[in-house]
Design a protein around this motif. Structure first.
Motif, PDB file in Angstrom:
ATOM      1  N   ALA A  39       0.823  -1.213   0.000  1.00 39.68           N
ATOM      2  CA  ALA A  39       0.000   0.000   0.000  1.00 39.68           C
ATOM      3  C   ALA A  39       0.854   1.258   0.000  1.00 39.68           C
ATOM      4  CB  ALA A  39      -0.926   0.017   1.217  1.00 39.68           C
ATOM      5  N   GLY A  40       2.062   1.166   0.573  1.00 40.75           N
ATOM      6  CA  GLY A  40       2.881   2.366   0.680  1.00 40.75           C
ATOM      7  C   GLY A  40       4.224   2.282  -0.008  1.00 40.75           C
ATOM      8  N   VAL A  41       4.508   1.156  -0.679  1.00 38.39           N
ATOM      9  CA  VAL A  41       5.812   1.010  -1.333  1.00 38.39           C
ATOM     10  C   VAL A  41       5.635   0.500  -2.758  1.00 38.39           C
ATOM     11  CG1 VAL A  41       6.943   0.524   0.877  1.00 38.39           C
ATOM     12  CG2 VAL A  41       6.193  -1.381  -0.565  1.00 38.39           C
ATOM     13  N   VAL A  42       6.685   0.659  -3.564  1.00 34.54           N
ATOM     14  CA  VAL A  42       6.701   0.164  -4.935  1.00 34.54           C
ATOM     15  C   VAL A  42       7.903  -0.758  -5.102  1.00 34.54           C
ATOM     16  CG1 VAL A  42       6.973   0.800  -7.364  1.00 34.54           C
ATOM     17  CG2 VAL A  42       5.551   2.194  -5.863  1.00 34.54           C
ATOM     18  N   ASP A  43       7.666  -1.897  -5.714  1.00 36.95           N
ATOM     19  CA  ASP A  43       8.763  -2.829  -5.968  1.00 36.95           C
ATOM     20  C   ASP A  43       9.637  -2.271  -7.088  1.00 36.95           C
ATOM     21  OD1 ASP A  43      10.426  -4.970  -6.552  1.00 36.95           O
ATOM     22  OD2 ASP A  43       8.867  -6.456  -6.162  1.00 36.95           O
ATOM     23  N   ARG A  44      10.907  -1.981  -6.786  1.00 37.46           N
ATOM     24  CA  ARG A  44      11.838  -1.399  -7.750  1.00 37.46           C
ATOM     25  C   ARG A  44      12.879  -2.415  -8.218  1.00 37.46           C
ATOM     26  NH1 ARG A  44       9.201   2.950  -9.595  1.00 37.46           N
ATOM     27  NH2 ARG A  44       9.012   4.646  -8.061  1.00 37.46           N
ATOM     28  N   THR A  45      12.639  -3.682  -7.984  1.00 38.69           N
ATOM     29  CA  THR A  45      13.596  -4.703  -8.358  1.00 38.69           C
ATOM     30  C   THR A  45      13.955  -4.596  -9.838  1.00 38.69           C
ATOM     31  OG1 THR A  45      12.771  -6.207  -6.676  1.00 38.69           O
ATOM     32  CG2 THR A  45      13.995  -7.185  -8.488  1.00 38.69           C
ATOM     33  N   GLY A  46      15.244  -4.617 -10.130  1.00 42.77           N
ATOM     34  CA  GLY A  46      15.696  -4.606 -11.508  1.00 42.77           C
ATOM     35  C   GLY A  46      15.969  -3.239 -12.081  1.00 42.77           C
ATOM     36  N   THR A  47      15.616  -2.156 -11.324  1.00 44.75           N
ATOM     37  CA  THR A  47      15.847  -0.809 -11.852  1.00 44.75           C
ATOM     38  C   THR A  47      17.146  -0.217 -11.361  1.00 44.75           C
ATOM     39  OG1 THR A  47      14.571   0.137 -10.033  1.00 44.75           O
ATOM     40  CG2 THR A  47      13.384  -0.371 -12.066  1.00 44.75           C
ATOM     41  N   SER A  48      17.512  -0.478 -10.111  1.00 44.12           N
ATOM     42  CA  SER A  48      18.775  -0.015  -9.544  1.00 44.12           C
ATOM     43  C   SER A  48      18.972  -0.720  -8.220  1.00 44.12           C
ATOM     44  CB  SER A  48      18.773   1.511  -9.340  1.00 44.12           C
ATOM     45  OG  SER A  48      17.823   1.873  -8.361  1.00 44.12           O
ATOM     46  N   SER A  49      20.007  -0.362  -7.529  1.00 45.31           N
ATOM     47  CA  SER A  49      20.266  -0.977  -6.225  1.00 45.31           C
ATOM     48  C   SER A  49      19.633  -0.169  -5.116  1.00 45.31           C
ATOM     49  CB  SER A  49      21.779  -1.073  -5.978  1.00 45.31           C
ATOM     50  OG  SER A  49      22.387  -1.883  -6.956  1.00 45.31           O
ATOM     51  N   ALA A  50      19.229  -0.839  -4.076  1.00 44.65           N
ATOM     52  CA  ALA A  50      18.659  -0.140  -2.927  1.00 44.65           C
ATOM     53  C   ALA A  50      19.721   0.735  -2.287  1.00 44.65           C
ATOM     54  CB  ALA A  50      18.121  -1.141  -1.916  1.00 44.65           C
ATOM     55  N   SER A  51      19.360   1.989  -1.999  1.00 43.81           N
ATOM     56  CA  SER A  51      20.335   2.928  -1.447  1.00 43.81           C
ATOM     57  C   SER A  51      20.323   2.960   0.063  1.00 43.81           C
ATOM     58  CB  SER A  51      20.054   4.338  -1.973  1.00 43.81           C
ATOM     59  OG  SER A  51      18.751   4.748  -1.587  1.00 43.81           O
ATOM     60  N   THR A  52      19.332   2.368   0.683  1.00 37.66           N
ATOM     61  CA  THR A  52      19.225   2.394   2.142  1.00 37.66           C
ATOM     62  C   THR A  52      19.602   1.049   2.729  1.00 37.66           C
ATOM     63  OG1 THR A  52      17.435   3.996   2.014  1.00 37.66           O
ATOM     64  CG2 THR A  52      17.650   2.782   4.077  1.00 37.66           C
ATOM     65  N   ASP A  53      20.570   1.074   3.625  1.00 35.63           N
ATOM     66  CA  ASP A  53      20.845  -0.130   4.392  1.00 35.63           C
ATOM     67  C   ASP A  53      19.649  -0.357   5.296  1.00 35.63           C
ATOM     68  OD1 ASP A  53      21.982  -2.254   5.628  1.00 35.63           O
ATOM     69  OD2 ASP A  53      23.307  -1.059   6.910  1.00 35.63           O
TER      70      ASP A  53
END
Length: 397
Positions: free
Chosen positions: A83-97
């Protein structure tokens, strides 16, 4: 329309879908679009760990379907809903540890001294809300430690933590100037004691949202009133008595009495039968008004963020001690259904058919109600209109 309705329901459809586990690769990640609850399991029935802010990104390690949403596991025990997030898999790397992933707590006891003015937080991490500020030179007993966000966090009360960024383990040898020092010792007794009894208000004074004068004022108590209490805490040289789930009064204006007579004040948060319904309604409305301007977060039940049903749950529980349920459908059965032509302040308005309501709000009179409307908005006063009329109402008091 169905998507919006589901979001506003604040957990109203949790039980409509079975939970199915699906494992995912560890290089997948999500981006937070709206302020979101990080929960201790895949569903709105699980407790809130902390809140994620728009723009943050997190790796996820597993997905599950529950309550009509995809839930992403971003740590060993923490989940966030689609509801509050979007799956960004495959677009770039996650910037937040994934700083929601904290090491386990260590049972440890000692004393910390505040070296720099620091925030006391409601959890072990920078993303938790601030309870109050601590002054340099204060000393506090701690009962547990945890590693998070690069710091050691010390638990100095059942729900409050301070970071090593501003505090260090205290070994003694200095005089404590902490205002919470009740016995003029080097360390205050800031632990809680389970205790029950009755206190009588000896002079007009404040009822506070925590055990200390740094906490916000809920309302004013009058001399002669009596209240049941359920817990005590030593702080600032006083004994503090918890008279509702989140309200405390100090021994400066209260003394322990006997329970042989009726309470003349009535516990605003204990559901005391001696408090007239009119006073309870006023307490509910007053508490709801204190939440105006606080942000909507799906699944939020206070005290800093709310969704629609979370706001109703919070104000009734903390103003009257009545648990009306945590989402819209159980709240439908919390009282007697009344006609929209016979509304009274304190009634709960519902939108949608019985058994499938998706929104509710607190009626305050003059065709107005207090509601937590939708993501991106805040708790506000709204006016009933033909374009968005409630379907029915329930009178709890």
């Amino acid at each position: 329309m169905m998507s919006t309705a589901a979001l506003l329901a604040g957990g109203a459809i949790v039980m409509q879908h079975s939970t199915q586990e699906v494992h995912a690769a560890t290089n997948n990640w999500v981006e937070v679009q709206y302020t979101s609850c990080l929960r201790q399991g895949p569903g709105t029935q699980y407790g809130v760990s902390r809140y994620l802010q728009p723009g943050e990104t997190y790796k996820y390690f597993e997905t599950r379907q529950a309550g009509g949403y995809t839930w992403y596991r971003v740590s060993t025990t923490d989940w966030v809903a689609s509801a509050g997030v979007v799956d960004r898999t495959g677009t770039s790397s996650a910037s937040t540890d994934n700083n929601s992933s904290q090491s386990s707590s260590t049972s440890s006891q000692g004393v910390v001294q505040i070296n720099y003015a620091s925030n006391l937080r409601l959890g072990a991490g920078l993303n938790y809300g601030v309870s109050r500020g601590l002054a340099a030179g204060d000393t506090y007993k701690y009962y547990e430690t945890r590693q998070a966000d690069g710091y050691t966090w010390y638990r100095v009360s059942p729900s409050e933590w301070v970071a090593s960024a501003g505090a260090s383990v205290y070994t003694g040898g200095a005089t404590n100037n902490n205002s919470n020092n009740s016995n003029n010792n080097s360390v205050p007794d800031n632990s809680l004691n389970t205790s029950q009894g009755v206190v009588t208000i000896s002079s007009t004074g404040n009822l506070r949202q925590g055990a200390g004068t740094s906490y916000g004022i809920s309302r004013t108590l009058n001399a002669g009133e009596t209240y049941q209490y359920y817990e005590t805490c030593q702080a600032e040289g006083y004994t503090w008595y918890r008279v509702s789930p989140s309200e405390w009064v100090a021994s400066a204006i209260a003394s322990v009495g006997t329970s042989g007579g009726s309470s003349t004040g009535g516990n605003s948060g204990s559901g005391s039968a001696s408090l007239p319904n009119s006073a309870k309604v006023s307490a509910v409305i007053n508490l709801a008004q204190q939440q105006l301007g606080k942000p909507y977060v799906w699944g939020g039940k206070g005290p800093d963020v709310f969704d629609c049903s979370g706001l109703m749950y919070y104000v009734y529980l903390n103003a009257t001690g009545i648990n009306i349920g945590g989402w819209t459908v159980p709240q439908e059965s919390s009282g007697t259904q009344v006609s929209l032509n016979a509304l009274q302040p304190g009634d709960i308005l519902f939108w949608g058919p019985q058994g499938a309501t998706y929104h509710d709000a607190l009626y305050i009179g003059n065709n107005q109600y207090i509601a937590a409307p939708e993501p991106g908005d805040v708790v506000k006063i709204q006016t009933m209109s033909q374009g968005f009329m409630p379907s029915f109402a329930v009178r709890v008091l």
